[in-house]
Design an enzyme around this catalytic site. Structure first.
Site, PDB file in Angstrom:
ATOM      1  N   LYS A 112       0.822  -1.224   0.000  1.00 27.10           N
ATOM      2  CA  LYS A 112       0.000   0.000   0.000  1.00 27.10           C
ATOM      3  C   LYS A 112       0.847   1.261   0.000  1.00 27.10           C
ATOM      4  CE  LYS A 112      -4.493  -1.339   1.751  1.00 27.10           C
ATOM      5  NZ  LYS A 112      -5.599  -0.927   2.626  1.00 27.10           N
ATOM      6  N   LYS A 195      -5.269 -10.721  -6.588  1.00 23.01           N
ATOM      7  CA  LYS A 195      -6.449 -10.802  -5.734  1.00 23.01           C
ATOM      8  C   LYS A 195      -7.570  -9.906  -6.274  1.00 23.01           C
ATOM      9  CE  LYS A 195      -6.422  -8.333  -1.887  1.00 23.01           C
ATOM     10  NZ  LYS A 195      -6.143  -7.809  -0.538  1.00 23.01           N
ATOM     11  N   LYS A 198     -11.189  -4.099  -4.369  1.00 25.36           N
ATOM     12  CA  LYS A 198     -11.941  -2.876  -4.677  1.00 25.36           C
ATOM     13  C   LYS A 198     -11.026  -1.790  -5.217  1.00 25.36           C
ATOM     14  CE  LYS A 198     -12.455  -2.910   0.303  1.00 25.36           C
ATOM     15  NZ  LYS A 198     -13.479  -3.167   1.311  1.00 25.36           N
TER      16      LYS A 198
HETATM   17  P1  TYM Z   1     -10.634  -5.634   4.042  1.00 31.44           P
HETATM   18  O1  TYM Z   1     -11.585  -4.532   4.330  1.00 31.44           O
HETATM   19  O2  TYM Z   1      -9.588  -5.415   3.013  1.00 31.44           O
HETATM   20  O3  TYM Z   1     -11.424  -6.942   3.648  1.00 31.44           O
HETATM   21  C1  TYM Z   1     -12.490  -7.428   4.468  1.00 31.44           C
HETATM   22  C2  TYM Z   1     -12.493  -8.952   4.471  1.00 31.44           C
HETATM   23  O4  TYM Z   1     -12.636  -9.454   3.142  1.00 31.44           O
HETATM   24  C3  TYM Z   1     -11.600 -10.376   2.870  1.00 31.44           C
HETATM   25  N1  TYM Z   1     -11.243 -10.292   1.449  1.00 31.44           N
HETATM   26  C4  TYM Z   1     -11.167 -11.329   0.624  1.00 31.44           C
HETATM   27  N2  TYM Z   1     -11.401 -12.637   0.820  1.00 31.44           N
HETATM   28  C5  TYM Z   1     -11.256 -13.453  -0.233  1.00 31.44           C
HETATM   29  N3  TYM Z   1     -10.886 -13.030  -1.468  1.00 31.44           N
HETATM   30  C6  TYM Z   1     -10.639 -11.726  -1.718  1.00 31.44           C
HETATM   31  N4  TYM Z   1     -10.301 -11.302  -2.921  1.00 31.44           N
HETATM   32  C7  TYM Z   1     -10.783 -10.808  -0.633  1.00 31.44           C
HETATM   33  N5  TYM Z   1     -10.635  -9.464  -0.512  1.00 31.44           N
HETATM   34  C8  TYM Z   1     -10.918  -9.163   0.760  1.00 31.44           C
HETATM   35  C9  TYM Z   1     -10.449  -9.947   3.764  1.00 31.44           C
HETATM   36  O5  TYM Z   1      -9.531 -10.993   3.986  1.00 31.44           O
HETATM   37  C10 TYM Z   1     -11.180  -9.550   5.014  1.00 31.44           C
HETATM   38  O6  TYM Z   1     -11.474 -10.676   5.810  1.00 31.44           O
HETATM   39  N6  TYM Z   1      -7.457  -5.277   7.894  1.00 31.44           N
HETATM   40  C11 TYM Z   1      -8.761  -5.787   7.492  1.00 31.44           C
HETATM   41  C12 TYM Z   1      -9.911  -5.234   8.307  1.00 31.44           C
HETATM   42  C13 TYM Z   1      -9.768  -5.405   9.785  1.00 31.44           C
HETATM   43  C14 TYM Z   1      -9.930  -6.614  10.511  1.00 31.44           C
HETATM   44  C15 TYM Z   1      -9.738  -6.261  11.878  1.00 31.44           C
HETATM   45  C16 TYM Z   1     -10.203  -7.929  10.148  1.00 31.44           C
HETATM   46  C17 TYM Z   1      -9.494  -4.421  10.684  1.00 31.44           C
HETATM   47  N7  TYM Z   1      -9.469  -4.930  11.949  1.00 31.44           N
HETATM   48  C18 TYM Z   1      -9.795  -7.226  12.894  1.00 31.44           C
HETATM   49  C19 TYM Z   1     -10.275  -8.889  11.185  1.00 31.44           C
HETATM   50  C20 TYM Z   1     -10.079  -8.535  12.522  1.00 31.44           C
HETATM   51  C21 TYM Z   1      -8.985  -5.396   6.040  1.00 31.44           C
HETATM   52  O7  TYM Z   1      -8.416  -4.437   5.537  1.00 31.44           O
HETATM   53  O8  TYM Z   1      -9.947  -6.112   5.404  1.00 31.44           O
END
Ligand code: TYM
Length: 334
Positions: A112, A195, A198
């Site tokens: 990032k 991957k 968004k």
């Molecule tokens: P984020 O917002 O990028 O994504 C949210 C969730 O979606 C999953 N995900 C995917 N799973 C499968 N294939 C994909 N292409 C894909 N893209 C996204 C992510 O693995 C995630 O589970 N850092 C985290 C948010 C967060 C969090 C937490 C998660 C903040 N605090 C505490 C768990 C526990 C994030 O940026 O997810």
């Protein structure tokens, strides 16, 4: 007793990756009767620039996405992170527990921040410490996520372990990541090595939860594939990332194993399989996008749900944070 926590960033819209890797599994955990706490991590979102109006809208739309995916605010605690101050408060303590070297190794920060690291926000660097706080401020034991969050969850375990060792306590649990099912890493429809995200500049690379039936069908029709027929067992997908991705998506949408899907569709060409996948995707996703649009018509109701969730979340987090301050040696006299 198990307690599930997970979060999603309200930045941009929801993708099929978020749904299959996270939301769908969040609803399943809830429906198994486990205590579930789900959060829209707005404080994480602002580690990169967010237009304030867009952030407000994205947070409400994400809340609508949670509810439309089957998260019931009566059964799960559903709220946005910034309304529960304990997250940021515990994150500060963890900023003083985690080591620079640990954070320097985080691949998501490297991706990032890109080449211009000097210009990345301090928040982007400290991001995983806040994530550890999200989880540990509830003493959560299980965290369902997609594959891309694995390294962050290992760091969460390292922080809990170091805190417990430094202060000679057995206070924070060592959390289990739950990375399960056929869709832990949904890939781009245009490139099986990337991957689905968004932030990909190509909208054709992803299915958005707000896409209509025609758009979904068109994106699947145009999805990259190879010229061969589908194999009849999963070993045959090993060197075929695009084929593998489409079969994984089908399996996750249908709640079947990849082998069960291939037992049915093995031998078919993509010209035959893609319409099957479109039909299934539309069948499963249209009700969700329809419900999201309906919920978005009354944003005050969404805000009310988030406020109630925040109160319930605080009630769990507050005593854990107070105990943490006490362990660290902070005077609590009111
Ligand atoms: P984020 O917002 O990028 O994504 C949210 C969730 O979606 C999953 N995900 C995917 N799973 C499968 N294939 C994909 N292409 C894909 N893209 C996204 C992510 O693995 C995630 O589970 N850092 C985290 C948010 C967060 C969090 C937490 C998660 C903040 N605090 C505490 C768990 C526990 C994030 O940026 O997810």
């Amino acid at each position: 007793t198990p307690r599930v926590f997970s979060g999603i960033q309200p930045s941009g819209g929801l993708t099929l990756g978020n749904y299959l890797g996270a939301l769908k599994r969040f609803a399943q955990a809830q429906d198994r009767g486990i205590e579930t706490i789900y959060c829209m991590v707005d404080l994480h979102a602002i580690t990169v620039w967010q237009n304030p109006d867009d952030l407000r809208r994205a947070t409400r739309e994400l809340a609508a996405g949670f509810i439309a995916s089957g998260i019931d605010p009566e059964k799960s605690i559903l709220f946005n992170q910034s309304q529960v101050a304990e997250h940021a408060q515990l994150a500060w303590i963890f900023n003083c527990v985690a080591r620079m070297g640990w954070l320097n190794r985080m691949t998501q920060f490297k991706d990032k921040a890109g080449k211009n690291r000097e210009n990345a926000s301090v928040g982007l660097f400290a991001y995983p410490n806040l994530m550890a706080a999200d989880i540990l401020v509830y003493h959560a034991t299980h965290v369902p996520v997609g594959e891309d969050q694995k390294q962050h969850l290992e760091l969460t375990r390292d922080i809990a372990t170091k805190f417990n060792n430094d202060f000679g306590v057995d206070f924070f649990p060592i959390t289990e990541p739950v990375i399960e099912g056929a869709a832990t890493r949904v890939m781009s429809l245009r490139d099986g090595s990337k991957k689905m995200s968004k932030s990909d500049p190509s909208d054709a690379s992803r299915i958005n939860m707000t896409d209509d039936a025609d758009t979904i069908a068109k994106k699947i029709r145009k999805a990259k594939t190879d010229p061969d027929a589908l194999p009849s067992e999963s070993a045959g997908l090993a060197d075929r990332p695009e084929a593998k991705n489409l079969v994984n998506i089908y399996a996750a949408l249908a709640d079947q194993t990849v082998d069960a899907v291939l037992a049915d569709v093995g031998g078919k060409q993509f010209s035959e399989f893609k319409p099957m996948l479109s039909e299934l995707a539309v069948e499963k996703l249209s009700p969700i996008s329809g419900e999201m649009a309906r919920l978005m018509q009354d944003t005050s109701e969404i805000d009310r749900i988030l406020g109630l969730g925040a109160s319930k979340a605080s009630a769990i987090a507050r005593p854990i944070l107070e105990k943490t301050y006490d362990i660290v040696g902070m005077i609590r006299s009111r």
